[in-house]
Scaffold this motif. Structure first.
Motif, PDB file in Angstrom:
ATOM      1  N   VAL A   1      18.884  43.368  44.311  1.00  0.00           N
ATOM      2  CA  VAL A   1      18.985  42.489  45.482  1.00  0.00           C
ATOM      3  C   VAL A   1      18.560  43.260  46.732  1.00  0.00           C
ATOM      4  CG1 VAL A   1      21.468  42.969  45.624  1.00  0.00           C
ATOM      5  CG2 VAL A   1      20.544  40.975  46.778  1.00  0.00           C
TER       6      VAL A   1
ATOM      7  N   ASN B   1      25.047  38.383  49.628  1.00  0.00           N
ATOM      8  CA  ASN B   1      24.865  36.961  49.324  1.00  0.00           C
ATOM      9  C   ASN B   1      24.314  36.213  50.542  1.00  0.00           C
ATOM     10  OD1 ASN B   1      27.302  37.432  50.722  1.00  0.00           O
ATOM     11  ND2 ASN B   1      28.123  35.453  50.093  1.00  0.00           N
ATOM     12  N   ARG B   2      24.194  36.938  51.658  1.00  0.00           N
ATOM     13  CA  ARG B   2      23.789  36.295  52.914  1.00  0.00           C
ATOM     14  C   ARG B   2      22.453  36.879  53.334  1.00  0.00           C
ATOM     15  NH1 ARG B   2      23.696  37.165  58.271  1.00  0.00           N
ATOM     16  NH2 ARG B   2      24.460  35.542  59.681  1.00  0.00           N
ATOM     17  N   PHE B   3      21.380  36.123  53.174  1.00  0.00           N
ATOM     18  CA  PHE B   3      20.030  36.590  53.517  1.00  0.00           C
ATOM     19  C   PHE B   3      19.485  35.692  54.616  1.00  0.00           C
ATOM     20  CE2 PHE B   3      15.361  36.815  52.580  1.00  0.00           C
ATOM     21  CZ  PHE B   3      15.196  38.171  52.816  1.00  0.00           C
ATOM     22  N   ARG B   4      19.326  36.276  55.801  1.00  0.00           N
ATOM     23  CA  ARG B   4      18.850  35.500  56.957  1.00  0.00           C
ATOM     24  C   ARG B   4      17.646  36.239  57.527  1.00  0.00           C
ATOM     25  NH1 ARG B   4      22.115  32.527  55.100  1.00  0.00           N
ATOM     26  NH2 ARG B   4      24.052  31.722  56.002  1.00  0.00           N
TER      27      ARG B   4
ATOM     28  N   TYR C   1      12.907  36.204  49.125  1.00  0.00           N
ATOM     29  CA  TYR C   1      14.086  35.451  48.684  1.00  0.00           C
ATOM     30  C   TYR C   1      14.212  34.104  49.388  1.00  0.00           C
ATOM     31  CZ  TYR C   1      15.729  40.026  46.882  1.00  0.00           C
ATOM     32  OH  TYR C   1      15.871  41.219  46.228  1.00  0.00           O
ATOM     33  N   THR C   2      13.132  33.628  49.993  1.00  0.00           N
ATOM     34  CA  THR C   2      13.176  32.282  50.564  1.00  0.00           C
ATOM     35  C   THR C   2      12.420  31.340  49.640  1.00  0.00           C
ATOM     36  OG1 THR C   2      11.112  32.573  51.804  1.00  0.00           O
ATOM     37  CG2 THR C   2      13.174  33.192  52.929  1.00  0.00           C
ATOM     38  N   VAL C   3      12.515  30.047  49.927  1.00  0.00           N
ATOM     39  CA  VAL C   3      11.577  29.106  49.329  1.00  0.00           C
ATOM     40  C   VAL C   3      10.337  29.161  50.213  1.00  0.00           C
ATOM     41  CG1 VAL C   3      11.100  26.694  48.807  1.00  0.00           C
ATOM     42  CG2 VAL C   3      13.389  27.641  48.397  1.00  0.00           C
TER      43      VAL C   3
ATOM     44  N   THR D   1       9.098  30.040  44.336  1.00  0.00           N
ATOM     45  CA  THR D   1      10.300  30.834  44.581  1.00  0.00           C
ATOM     46  C   THR D   1      10.062  32.244  44.040  1.00  0.00           C
ATOM     47  OG1 THR D   1      11.191  29.880  42.563  1.00  0.00           O
ATOM     48  CG2 THR D   1      11.952  28.925  44.650  1.00  0.00           C
ATOM     49  N   SER D   2      11.046  33.098  44.248  1.00  0.00           N
ATOM     50  CA  SER D   2      10.873  34.537  44.070  1.00  0.00           C
ATOM     51  C   SER D   2      10.223  34.926  42.750  1.00  0.00           C
ATOM     52  CB  SER D   2      12.231  35.226  44.159  1.00  0.00           C
ATOM     53  OG  SER D   2      12.045  36.623  44.120  1.00  0.00           O
ATOM     54  N   ALA D   3       9.194  35.787  42.861  1.00  0.00           N
ATOM     55  CA  ALA D   3       8.520  36.468  41.749  1.00  0.00           C
ATOM     56  C   ALA D   3       7.537  35.587  40.988  1.00  0.00           C
ATOM     57  CB  ALA D   3       9.509  37.104  40.783  1.00  0.00           C
ATOM     58  N   ARG D   4       7.385  34.334  41.385  1.00  0.00           N
ATOM     59  CA  ARG D   4       6.363  33.499  40.737  1.00  0.00           C
ATOM     60  C   ARG D   4       4.990  33.884  41.268  1.00  0.00           C
ATOM     61  NH1 ARG D   4       7.747  27.246  40.580  1.00  0.00           N
ATOM     62  NH2 ARG D   4       5.961  27.398  39.161  1.00  0.00           N
TER      63      ARG D   4
ATOM     64  N   ASP E   1      15.024  28.734  54.092  1.00  0.00           N
ATOM     65  CA  ASP E   1      16.285  29.171  53.494  1.00  0.00           C
ATOM     66  C   ASP E   1      16.433  28.598  52.088  1.00  0.00           C
ATOM     67  OD1 ASP E   1      19.109  30.425  54.247  1.00  0.00           O
ATOM     68  OD2 ASP E   1      19.455  28.612  53.059  1.00  0.00           O
ATOM     69  N   TRP E   2      16.906  29.429  51.181  1.00  0.00           N
ATOM     70  CA  TRP E   2      16.974  29.037  49.764  1.00  0.00           C
ATOM     71  C   TRP E   2      18.044  27.996  49.495  1.00  0.00           C
ATOM     72  CZ3 TRP E   2      20.092  31.590  45.494  1.00  0.00           C
ATOM     73  CH2 TRP E   2      21.275  32.168  45.980  1.00  0.00           C
ATOM     74  N   ILE E   3      18.912  27.742  50.492  1.00  0.00           N
ATOM     75  CA  ILE E   3      19.953  26.737  50.290  1.00  0.00           C
ATOM     76  C   ILE E   3      19.751  25.533  51.209  1.00  0.00           C
ATOM     77  CG2 ILE E   3      22.427  26.270  50.532  1.00  0.00           C
ATOM     78  CD1 ILE E   3      22.889  29.125  49.474  1.00  0.00           C
TER      79      ILE E   3
END
Ligand SMILES: [Cu+2]
Ligand SMILES: [Cu+2]
Lengths: 373, 390
Positions: free
Chosen positions: A157, A243-246, A287-289, A331-334, A356-358
């Protein structure tokens, strides 16, 4: 009436070692294990600390003008310690047997060859094998031509987003000026060998940083090692914020984006002539969309290192076209291998929205261009 | 066969235990595949212990009469039916708020079921016909997304009446071709996919928990759906109710088999995060997304599973294709040193992770990597089913 409690359960009898390894992987060195003769060799070294200067208009969370990164270096490259961001691309050919002599300046790390599928001891995941201290020679074959990445897989992470990654390209037998593809409409398509000639190759590797994270240490917020109770409640750290990615800083292929200014750096922007085949390797390294919009039709000829519609493994799939100016997301790693070819001259924009991923909040938008003359 | 069977070499201070024979897991955790397809479910509450033993309040579905395993669970009980089955579910709401039930992507569902204080009006009998074959998420759709985020969700599986794919006659030519080729072509040596009751199907139900909101529900505070959507900051990332080491070598989640034993994975996301599950050692085939069987069957290593998505993968369990050496040499002969190396545990059988690459999901309680959304794929033997050394 007392409320029902659904318990977590204890470590299953006999799985104590496995649970302990999960949290605190062993270290190991040497290799290759079960050696096969290499057809190509590389060397890599982790990790080199570096400070990435930020362009005017971009600052860290506390007003800094540079960002601390951890990098993978090529020890045989004397220029700038051999360390670049992203790490120097590793390039092999389909069918190669690859050895990568991997050394570590301090602490332990691993390298995972994302999308390449070797044995567990060569897969670079600590808790299913080991973390390397000293040196280890990873061994694997590269049997499918396409786009891959390599990255550290320890406290991933953090270690991934700190910069410990690079592009890994497997060329088809025809060589680096070709791409494996089943693209009958493409200029120069070879229907016998399933390849297309490539005139211009580019890599777009968009990623992000949350600069608060860049002040953390290697083992930030990892669980305590307790052999006697590897899942004891007291072994878990509770004050972490991984767990908090900004994200507050975004980049494409290592070039930091200044909001509002399209990236013109030639590592990112693409220049080609009309009717040339352009291959863009689009790799999500964050780690974002990420939502992309490109001003040209793009044919996706490969995904995650596997060419679409190339027999025998991919006869169930086929290339598909993303029409110009149609947003699409990864999304990540594609990874997408995009084949472009414009009959018309012009400057065609490429845009990445980092969401943001959420909750989908758009943090930033980065741009660059494909210029066709 | 379990890895624990092979753990023999001690680590200082730990007892080495060898556990007995092979254990055949039940197909799914809670199965409604009884003689009759009438059963009882209720809305209830419970404290669910997370991996660090933090107890988090939840609203849960409870499996009552008619299920193989009863009681509340996170996720709720898995319901498995065959396309066209007549199903009756008798719901009872034992909670002080109204609740309901819906199968996402269908019109199957209840209205609002009044709260427990309105008894006997807190009951609802739902009768429906099992929809076309596929992977469905069921949720409490009220105060969307509050009720499902607080724990009211589960998997509903519709099986086909026949055929060699998970979709019966409702398949596509390319999916059909793939299943025809498994075990019958040079690229897929080994078995075809074996439909249920064989244990070659797994459910991975993704979910995220932000205890701050659950605590408010426990205190009886109304949760505004818009606030939840904007402020949700999960601390736990679940796969079928488990995380980390507790999700990695367990029946019904981990992929366990010999080379050449293809597995179907049914993935559902009941939460609000966009996950990016990545499998090591094999590219998988995307068969179906949101109940649409795919024409273009991508062979990839990472895929996006967004909120409320359902996605089916076929994991071919081919021999990891980038192991150097002759493909005709069994791995037990090609990599004997690796298979007998002990690094706390014996490296045999061959173990690989499946994990979400949006790596925040690999944490628990803000750190403790990799105690989040992860499981393992475990190769126990070669394609001729000769087990790796123990
Ligand atoms: Cu990988
Ligand atoms: Cu990766």
């Amino acid at each position: 009436m007392a409320i029902t409690v659904i318990p977590r359960g204890d470590v299953p009898l006999g799985q104590e070692h496995e649970f302990f390894k999960f949290v605190c992987p062993p270290t190991f060195g040497g290799g290759p294990v079960d050696a096969q003769p290499a057809t190509i060799k590389f060397a890599r070294k982790l990790d080199v600390m570096a400070d990435l200067p930020l362009p005017a208009g971009v600052k860290t969370y506390n007003g800094g003008n540079s960002l601390r990164l951890w990098l993978i270096a090529d020890p045989n490259d004397s220029s700038s310690n051999g360390a670049t961001f992203p790490a120097k691309t590793i390039r092999t050919k389909k069918g190669d047997v690859v050895w990568v002599d991997t050394g570590f300046s301090f602490n332990t790390h691993t390298i995972h060859w994302h999308g390449i599928e070797p044995t567990p001891m060569n897969d670079g995941v600590g808790h299913t094998s080991f973390e390397v201290s000293g040196n280890f020679t990873y061994q694997f074959a590269t049997n499918t031509a396409g786009t891959y990445i390599y990255h550290c897989h320890k406290n991933t992470v953090l270690h991934f987003i700190m910069g410990l990654y690079g592009l890994f390209v497997v060329d088809p037998p025809q060589g680096p000026k070709f791409a494996a593809a089943n693209a009958p409409g493409a200029f120069g398509f070879d229907p016998v060998n399933f390849s297309v000639p490539i005139d211009v190759e580019a890599a777009w590797v968009p990623g992000e940083f949350d600069s608060i994270w860049n002040d953390l240490g290697h083992n930030a917020f990892m669980q305590k090692c307790d052999q006697n109770d590897p899942a004891g409640a007291g072994t878990f750290t509770q004050n972490g914020f991984l767990n908090r990615f900004r994200p507050d800083i975004v980049h494409i292929t290592g070039v930091v984006s200044v909001p509002g200014n399209p990236i013109t750096d030639p590592r990112v922007s693409v220049a080609a002539k009309t009717n040339q085949n352009i291959l863009v390797r689009l790799v999500h390294a964050g780690y974002t969309v990420q939502e992309y919009t490109l001003g040209l039709d793009a044919t996706v000829i490969g995904e995650d290192g596997h060419p679409l519609g190339v027999p025998p493994f991919d006869k169930y799939s086929f290339p598909f076209v993303i029409p110009a100016n149609t947003p699409f997301r990864l999304t990540s790693a594609r990874r997408y291998d995009l084949l472009l070819n414009s009959p018309n001259a012009g400057v065609f924009p490429f845009q990445v929205k980092f969401m943001d991923w959420i909750n989908g909040t758009v943090y930033q938008t980065a741009q660059t261009t494909v210029t066709v003359v | 066969m379990k890895r624990r069977d092979f753990v023999k070499v001690g680590l200082a201070g730990m007892s080495a235990v060898v556990v007995g024979s092979m254990e055949i897991p039940p197909l799914f955790r809670c199965v409604a595949r009884a003689a009759n397809l009438a059963f009882d479910m209720s809305f209830t509450e419970a404290l669910v212990e997370m991996i660090d033993k933090t107890q988090v309040y939840h609203w849960l579905f409870s499996a009552d009469a008619g299920f193989a395993t009863t009681g509340p669970s996170l996720p709720g009980p898995t319901i498995i039916a065959t396309y066209g089955d007549k199903i009756t579910i008798n719901f009872t709401n034992n909670l002080p708020q109204p609740h309901g039930f819906r199968i996402v992507g269908t019109s199957i569902g209840t209205g609002v079921i009044p709260n427990v204080n309105k008894a006997p009006a807190n009951k609802f009998t739902l009768t429906f016909t099992a929809p076309p074959p596929g992977t469905y998420l069921y949720i409490d759709p009220f105060y969307e997304p509050v009720n499902r985020i607080l724990g009211l969700h589960g998997a509903f599986i519709s099986l086909p009446k026949g055929g060699n794919t998970p979709y019966g006659g409702k398949t596509t030519p390319n999916v059909q071709q793939l299943f025809n080729d498994l075990g019958s072509t040079p690229q897929f040596p080994g078995d075809p996919w074996l439909p249920p009751p064989a244990n070659r199907s797994l459910i991975w139900l993704f979910h995220q928990v932000d205890p701050w909101f659950n605590a408010r529900a426990q205190a009886g505070i109304f949760i505004n759906p818009d606030t939840l959507k904007a402020k949700f900051l999960p601390r736990y990332f679940l796969i079928s109710g488990k995380t980390g080491a507790f999700a990695s070598d367990v029946p019904n989640i981990s992929i366990v088999g010999n080379i050449g034993e293809p597995h179907l994975i049914r993935i559902l996301n009941a939460g609000l995060a966009n996950h990016s599950p990545h499998l090591h050692a094999n590219h998988f085939y995307v068969l179906s997304k949101n109940l649409v069987v795919q024409n273009n069957v991508l062979n990839i290593d990472t895929f996006t599973v967004g909120p409320l998505d359902t996605v089916d993968w076929l994991v071919p369990m081919i021999r990891p294709p980038d192991i150097p050496g002759l493909k005709s040499t069994p791995l037990r002969q090609l990599i004997p040193h690796e298979l007998t190396t002990v690094l706390y545990t014996l490296q045999s059988p061959l173990m690989y992770p499946m994990h979400c690459h949006m790596e925040m999901s690999q944490t628990a309680a803000g750190g403790n990597y990799p105690q989040g959304l992860i499981t393992h794929m475990i190769f126990t033997g070669d394609v001729d089913k000769v087990p790796f050394p123990v």
